[in-house]
Design an enzyme around this catalytic site. Structure first.
Site, mmCIF file in Angstrom:
data_model
loop_
_atom_site.group_PDB
_atom_site.id
_atom_site.type_symbol
_atom_site.label_atom_id
_atom_site.label_comp_id
_atom_site.label_asym_id
_atom_site.label_seq_id
_atom_site.Cartn_x
_atom_site.Cartn_y
_atom_site.Cartn_z
ATOM 1 C CG HIS A 74 3.949 -2.501 -8.690
ATOM 2 N ND1 HIS A 74 2.628 -2.572 -8.313
ATOM 3 C CD2 HIS A 74 4.260 -1.168 -8.728
ATOM 4 C CE1 HIS A 74 2.150 -1.348 -8.146
ATOM 5 N NE2 HIS A 74 3.118 -0.485 -8.386
ATOM 6 C CB ALA A 75 10.469 -4.528 -9.546
ATOM 7 N NE ARG A 76 5.630 -5.597 -3.830
ATOM 8 C CZ ARG A 76 5.461 -4.959 -2.685
ATOM 9 N NH1 ARG A 76 6.462 -4.911 -1.821
ATOM 10 N NH2 ARG A 76 4.314 -4.371 -2.401
ATOM 11 C CD GLU A 77 2.529 -6.356 -8.404
ATOM 12 O OE1 GLU A 77 1.992 -6.238 -9.522
ATOM 13 O OE2 GLU A 77 2.225 -5.636 -7.436
ATOM 14 C CG ASN A 146 -0.325 1.557 -10.770
ATOM 15 O OD1 ASN A 146 -0.650 1.931 -11.901
ATOM 16 N ND2 ASN A 146 -1.172 0.963 -9.945
ATOM 17 N NE ARG A 147 0.289 4.514 -5.163
ATOM 18 C CZ ARG A 147 -0.044 3.240 -5.392
ATOM 19 N NH1 ARG A 147 -0.136 2.797 -6.644
ATOM 20 N NH2 ARG A 147 -0.300 2.408 -4.380
ATOM 21 C CG HIS A 197 -1.087 -4.612 -10.718
ATOM 22 N ND1 HIS A 197 -0.303 -3.688 -10.056
ATOM 23 C CD2 HIS A 197 -1.473 -4.005 -11.864
ATOM 24 C CE1 HIS A 197 -0.220 -2.581 -10.772
ATOM 25 N NE2 HIS A 197 -0.934 -2.742 -11.882
ATOM 26 C CB SER A 198 0.417 -10.745 -8.350
ATOM 27 O OG SER A 198 1.714 -10.350 -7.948
ATOM 28 C CD GLU A 273 -3.642 -6.434 -7.293
ATOM 29 O OE1 GLU A 273 -2.935 -7.416 -6.961
ATOM 30 O OE2 GLU A 273 -3.293 -5.253 -7.142
#
Length: 319
Positions: A74-77, A146-147, A197-198, A273
């Site tokens: 995920h780009a923002r993580e 991730n989908r 992830h975060s 996470e």
């Protein structure tokens, strides 16, 4: 000579800087680390996956198993990429004190899975999550990686402009096809897949698409709990452990851990996470978060050594 850590873990690196750090390590420590595979994102950015091994010159890792870690799905993580690079640093530049972690495992690490989205997040929209492939409808762009894996893919939102859009079909994104290809290259000896992830302070195992637990869920829970216990013991930071579906409001299809476990038959497939203040915590917190996360990752890998699901006495041949 090791790197100046403040220049690596005192700020968020660009995609170009991430690749420069990796290639610099390969040049300096060619007996420990190599570029395992390279692919390209939709916008043409090179995606490096590296292999760390005490037997790096052996193309076939006879009798050894693999740990696979990815980050930046995920780009923002942003913090996940820093943690992945910190794992690389520990195993390569501090391998003397971490030798036990290389005793039975080669480590395959993909520090930046979604570089197009990451650079867009850095430069334009910090909360961007998806890839950057134009979808050709309603001016929408991007797919949630991730989908997008081919496991219970039909579950989830079909809306093109959604932040969690699953794609037109499984593996529609070159970034997820790259991960699929890595899984296939590691057959049959990949025993642990960890996706970073975060920022939910949790260590999760399959399944995300169903409340039905895997047969080995207790063993997966033990590995997750070992990581959580190590972090709280050393740092006082509490992580929750459980199945991914128990932490979600709705069932989610197409996740990487479900694909790894159900389709690729990797016995341990977890999401970590990372505990942080948001997706891009302050630069002064990066090193501390990396250190905390590393404590948990070490503990999880060490727990694998006592799991009845893994035997180190068998001799198999992988890539």
């Amino acid at each position: 000579m090791s790197h100046d850590l403040s220049s690596i873990f005192g700020r968020y690196l660009s995609h170009e800087e991430v690749n420069h750090y990796l290639t610099d390590l390969v040049q300096k420590y060619s007996n420990k680390i190599q570029i395992f595979s390279s692919a390209h994102s939709f916008e043409g950015r090179e995606i490096h996956t590296i292999r760390i091994s005490p037997n790096i010159l052996q193309k076939k890792a006879n009798g050894r198993f693999y740990v696979l870690i990815d980050a930046g799905i995920h780009a923002r993580e942003w913090i996940t990429i820093s943690v992945a690079l910190y794992v690389v640093h520990q195993l390569v530049e501090r391998d003397a004190i971490n030798s036990r972690l290389l005793r039975n495992f080669d480590w395959i690490i993909l520090p930046l899975l979604n570089p197009d989205g990451y650079e867009y997040s850095r430069e334009h929209n910090k909360m961007w999550r998806k890839t950057r492939r134009p979808l050709g409808r309603d001016r929408c762009v991007g797919v949630d990686c991730n989908r997008n894996f081919n496991v219970s893919w039909g579950i989830g939102t079909p809306q093109y402009c959604s932040l969690v859009y699953r794609g037109e079909r499984p593996f529609s994104e070159c970034e997820t096809r790259n991960v699929r290809d890595i899984f296939r290259m590691l057959r049959p000896n990949c025993r642990f897949y960890l996706s970073l992830h975060s920022h939910a302070k949790a260590i999760l195992y399959p399944r995300a698409y169903s409340r039905t637990l895997p047969q080995n869920w207790k063993h997966q829970h033990e590995v997750a709990q070992a990581g959580a216990d190590a972090i709280v013991g050393a740092c006082g930071v509490k992580y929750r452990c459980g199945s991914a579906s128990s932490f979600l409001n709705n069932a989610v299809g197409g996740s990487s851990i479900d694909y790894a476990h159900d389709i690729e038959k990797i016995p341990f497939a977890l999401v970590m996470e990372i505990a942080s203040k948001g997706f891009h915590p302050p630069a002064e917190d990066i090193a501390r978060i990396c250190q905390e996360s590393w404590i948990g990752i070490q503990a999880m890998v060490m727990q694998l050594a006592v799991s009845p699901r893994i035997s180190f006495t068998r001799s198999k041949t992988a890539i």
